[in-house]
Each structure stands twice: as structure tokens, then as C-alpha cells.
Design an enzyme around this catalytic site. Structure first.
Site, PDB file in Angstrom:
ATOM      1  N   TYR A 101      17.996  55.950 112.124  1.00 47.53           N
ATOM      2  CA  TYR A 101      16.875  55.320 111.549  1.00 47.53           C
ATOM      3  C   TYR A 101      17.785  53.218 111.477  1.00 47.53           C
ATOM      4  O   TYR A 101      18.174  53.698 110.349  1.00 47.53           O
ATOM      5  CB  TYR A 101      15.845  55.422 110.706  1.00 47.53           C
ATOM      6  CG  TYR A 101      14.535  54.221 110.257  1.00 47.53           C
ATOM      7  CD1 TYR A 101      14.055  53.985 110.068  1.00 47.53           C
ATOM      8  CD2 TYR A 101      16.222  52.700 108.901  1.00 47.53           C
ATOM      9  CE1 TYR A 101      13.160  52.952 109.733  1.00 47.53           C
ATOM     10  CE2 TYR A 101      15.593  52.614 108.585  1.00 47.53           C
ATOM     11  CZ  TYR A 101      13.510  51.703 109.283  1.00 47.53           C
ATOM     12  OH  TYR A 101      12.954  50.794 108.579  1.00 47.53           O
ATOM     13  N   GLU A 189      12.306  46.929 113.828  1.00 45.99           N
ATOM     14  CA  GLU A 189      12.675  48.639 112.924  1.00 45.99           C
ATOM     15  C   GLU A 189      12.833  49.250 114.444  1.00 45.99           C
ATOM     16  O   GLU A 189      11.764  49.356 115.230  1.00 45.99           O
ATOM     17  CB  GLU A 189      11.964  49.187 111.951  1.00 45.99           C
ATOM     18  CG  GLU A 189      11.696  50.157 111.815  1.00 45.99           C
ATOM     19  CD  GLU A 189      10.358  50.386 110.325  1.00 45.99           C
ATOM     20  OE1 GLU A 189      10.317  50.254 109.689  1.00 45.99           O
ATOM     21  OE2 GLU A 189       9.267  51.016 111.193  1.00 45.99           O
TER      22      GLU A 189
END
Ligand code: GDP
Ligand code: MN
Length: 379
Positions: A101, A189
Site C-alpha cells: 500500500y 493512493e
């Protein structure tokens, strides 16, 4: 402004962030053509402004033409947590060894950009935080220095990612930061940040939010339209340059100045009503802006009454009254209006309204009185 995954990936590609090959498609035919061009297997991905598409069945692997057709048919028009799928992204399938992530965002409390990395990607960041808060590593970036190699190394070591990809992950983070700065993003993101079987580092998903106040510097981004992604009234308001936020209730609200509008919402709620929107007509609201505002407020079918709460400073109450009279001349208004005018030229404003004797317009002297009246009229 939130971008669809593939729009975000196109910005990534522009700044050298590696992304899989893909093509957007709005029809089954386009999806099939894209599959043929990219080569199988491909992944058929729903393009909606909400995450968790995988779990909702909006992401499917297709190993041949027939499967692309079948998945495209199923996913187009699908409802994913309130968002209808109008568009697909057909992407070369990736082979997944690891899912990390990564994100760049603005840490408002530190007043600095912040980079985040975790080796536990593929699930919601909230879920990672719950499972193991230490698994998300953060570093602040001094904007005058920018993202440096040591930032990347520190993130990579502390996150405990595989050693052989520390360098390329650091390089990708640097490019993400470059994207964040150059595109005036408030968030980028990547979840998952993918390590493929052949140890390549790829952004498999993209969530990008561009600062709306900077869109004038990015005309190409500003033009991106997400069919169905935006609220009809909010889109209409944006086109007219009004600051409007749709809410759930039935009482249309207009005020001048964000603070006054916020307190108007509170007072209406306190009086037992439910505001249908936030609308700040701005300082110095001219008659034309009032006509636009009335149009936007009334285009929401839930609205059963409207409250105008104007405190004249730079805004002149007579201008607002004239705007309202013009609006009533142009629009077939079917719901009652409560108008409170106070401050600059309020007497003139009230006189204009009295002389126009508009149907269903009630003038109130105080904000509390106006709120009580509109709640009563809204039913
Ligand atoms: P989200 O569910 O909306 O966050 O959409 P993502 O783009 O993150 O995809 C969700 C999941 O689908 C990923 O975490 C992957 O596990 C899987 N996925 C997406 N693309 C591929 C692909 O090309 N190959 C494989 N095997 N899985 C994929
Ligand atoms: Mn994702």
C-alpha cells in the site's frame, strides 16, 4: 475532484509511475475490442468513484474474448454501493506476488506532505490500521527539499518490504510524489502497489483527488467528466460558479458567506427542519447570481420550501431582492420562499419585495423567525 482509477493511472503514466497497459470502454463492443488489442488475459474493471470494487464483483479476470464479453455485460450498469457503472477499464492482467500500500497526502496537522507505505496492501487502509497499526509507516516531506532517496529507503526499511524491491519501490514513491506536486493532488493512493512474479513494481490501482481550487491550472483534468459520478445539482452549480453542496433534507437554503450559510443550516436543524443544500451565493451577490442560485436550488425535486438568509455587507440586499424578483419572472416557482434581509440596503430590499408582491414569498425580520417559518411551510 476525485478521478476514476484509469484517469489517475493516465496521470501516473505521464509522470513515469509504472502502470499496466489498458484501455477505457463504455460498451461491451469497446470492451471486446480493447481485449483483442491488449491480448489475454485481461482484467475487466468497473470505473466508479468508490473503492471495494473487487469485493462487490466489479473486477473480473477474462482469459478470452467470450469472457470479456460476459464480464463487460455483467459489470456495465451494475450498482456498486450506490454508484452506477458507466465505464470500464480493460487492463492487461498482472501476476501478483505481493501487494503493498502506498499513498501521498497532505497531513493538515503537520502542515506537510506525507508519504505512507505498508507491506499489507490489497485490503482497506482502515483494515490495515485496525489489524496492525504499526504496519503503516509514515514520513513527512519538506516541500522545499522534495522526496529524496532517503525518504524512500526509510519507508521501505520500516515497512519491512522485500529487500530486492526496496530501490524500485522508493523510485515509484518519488514519482508518486512528483505526480502529487505537479498535478496539485491532495491525495494519491495506490492499493495495491503490486510486486509481480518477475519482481516488477506496478501501480495496480489508483485513487487520485485533485485540489478543486487548482483545477484552473489543469484544464485537461478539469474537463474529465464522470458520467453519473457527480450529483446533478452540484454539477449545475459548478457550471454556474456557485458553491453548492447537496444535503438530504427538503429545505433549500441560500445565504451569503460560508459562515452565515453554515449557521443557517444549524438554525434550521434546530427549528426541526432538514436542509436540502448548502449554497453560498458569495459576497457581492448580483441579481444574476441569485437567479442562477434559485434555479439550482429548485432543480432538486425534494425541495418543498426555500430560505434566503442574507446579511448585507458587500452584498446589497436590494440586489438580492431584485434577483429574486427576476428569478420569479423567469422560473415557475411552486414552493414558498422565506426571505430574511438584514444589513446594507435592507429597507430598500424589503420595499422591492413588498412592491413585487411575489406569490408565496414571506419576509421575516430575524434569522430564528425565518427558520421557524420555513420549517412550518416546508411541512
Ligand atoms: P478495489 O477493490 O476497488 O480497491 O480495486 P483494485 O483495483 O484494488 O482491485 C482489487 C483486487 O483485485 C486487487 O487487490 C487484486 O487482488 C485483484 N486484481 C486486480 N487486478 C488484477 C490483475 O491484473 N490480476 C490479478 N490476479 N488480480 C487482480
Ligand atoms: Mn484498490
Amino acid at each position: 475532484m476525485d478521478l476514476l482509477e484509469y484517469q489517475g493511472k493516465q496521470l501516473f503514466a505521464k509522470h513515469g509511475v509504472p502502470v499496466p497497459d489498458g484501455k477505457p470502454a463504455r460498451t461491451v463492443e469497446e470492451a471486446v475490442a480493447a481485449g483483442e488489442e491488449i491480448g489475454y488475459p485481461v482484467v475487466v474493471k468497473a470505473q466508479v468513484l468508490i473503492g471495494g470494487r473487487g469485493k462487490a464483483g466489479g473486477i473480473k479476470l477474462a482469459k478470452d474474448r467470450a469472457e470479456v464479453e460476459q464480464h463487460a455485460e455483467a459489470i456495465l450498469g451494475m450498482d456498486i454501493r450506490g454508484f452506477t457503472v458507466f465505464e470500464l477499464w480493460i487492463e492487461q492482467a498482472s501476476d501478483i506476488a505481493e501487494e503493498y500500500y502506498a499513498a501521498i497526502l497532505l497531513d493538515r496537522s503537520a502542515k506537510l506532505p506525507m508519504a505512507m507505505l505498508s507491506r499489507m496492501g490489497g485490503m482497506d487502509v482502515e483494515a490495515i490500521a485496525e489489524k496492525d497499526p504499526n504496519a503503516i509507516v509514515r514520513v513527512h516531506i519538506d516541500p522545499l527539499i522534495g522526496f529524496q532517496d532517503f525518504h524512500g529507503r526509510r519507508l521501505a526499511f520500516e515497512a519491512g518490504i522485500a529487500e530486492d524491491v526496496i530501490r524500485p519501490v522508493g523510485a515509484l514513491l518519488a514519482k508518486l510524489y512528483e505526480t502529487w506536486i505537479a498535478e496539485d493532488a491532495s491525495l494519491v493512493e495506490v492499493n495495491p502497489l503490486l510486486i509481480t512474479g518477475s519482481r516488477e513494481v506496478v501501480a495496480l490501482d489508483a485513487k487520485v483527488t485533485i485540489d478543486g481550487n487548482a483545477l484552473y491550472r489543469h484544464p485537461e483534468t478539469a474537463e474529465l467528466r464522470q458520467p453519473g459520478g457527480e450529483d446533478e445539482q452540484e454539477q449545475m452549480a459548478a457550471e454556474r460558479g456557485l458553491t453548492y453542496v447537496k444535503l438530504d433534507g427538503n429545505i433549500g437554503i441560500l445565504g451569503n458567506g460560508a459562515g452565515l450559510v453554515m449557521s443557517t443550516l444549524d438554525v434550521v436543524a434546530q427549528a426541526g427542519g432538514e436542509p436540502a443544500n448548502f449554497l453560498d451565493a458569495g459576497g457581492g451577490s448580483k441579481a444574476e447570481a441569485i437567479v442562477d442560485a434559485v434555479e439550482v436550488i429548485l432543480s432538486n425535486p425534494k425541495v418543498t420550501a426555500v430560505l434566503f438568509n442574507i446579511f448585507g455587507g458587500i452584498t446589497r440586499c436590494d440586489e438580492v431582492a431584485n434577483g429574486l424578483v427576476t428569478a420569479f419572472g423567469q422560473i415557475d416557482v411552486k414552493v414558498p420562499f422565506v426571505v430574511r434581509l438584514d444589513g446594507t440596503n435592507d429597507e430598500q430590499g424589503r420595499t422591492i419585495l413588498a412592491e413585487a408582491a411575489l406569490d408565496g414569498v414571506h419576509v421575516e425580520k430575524t434569522m430564528l423567525g425565518a427558520a421557524a417559518k420555513v420549517v412550518e411551510l416546508a411541512g
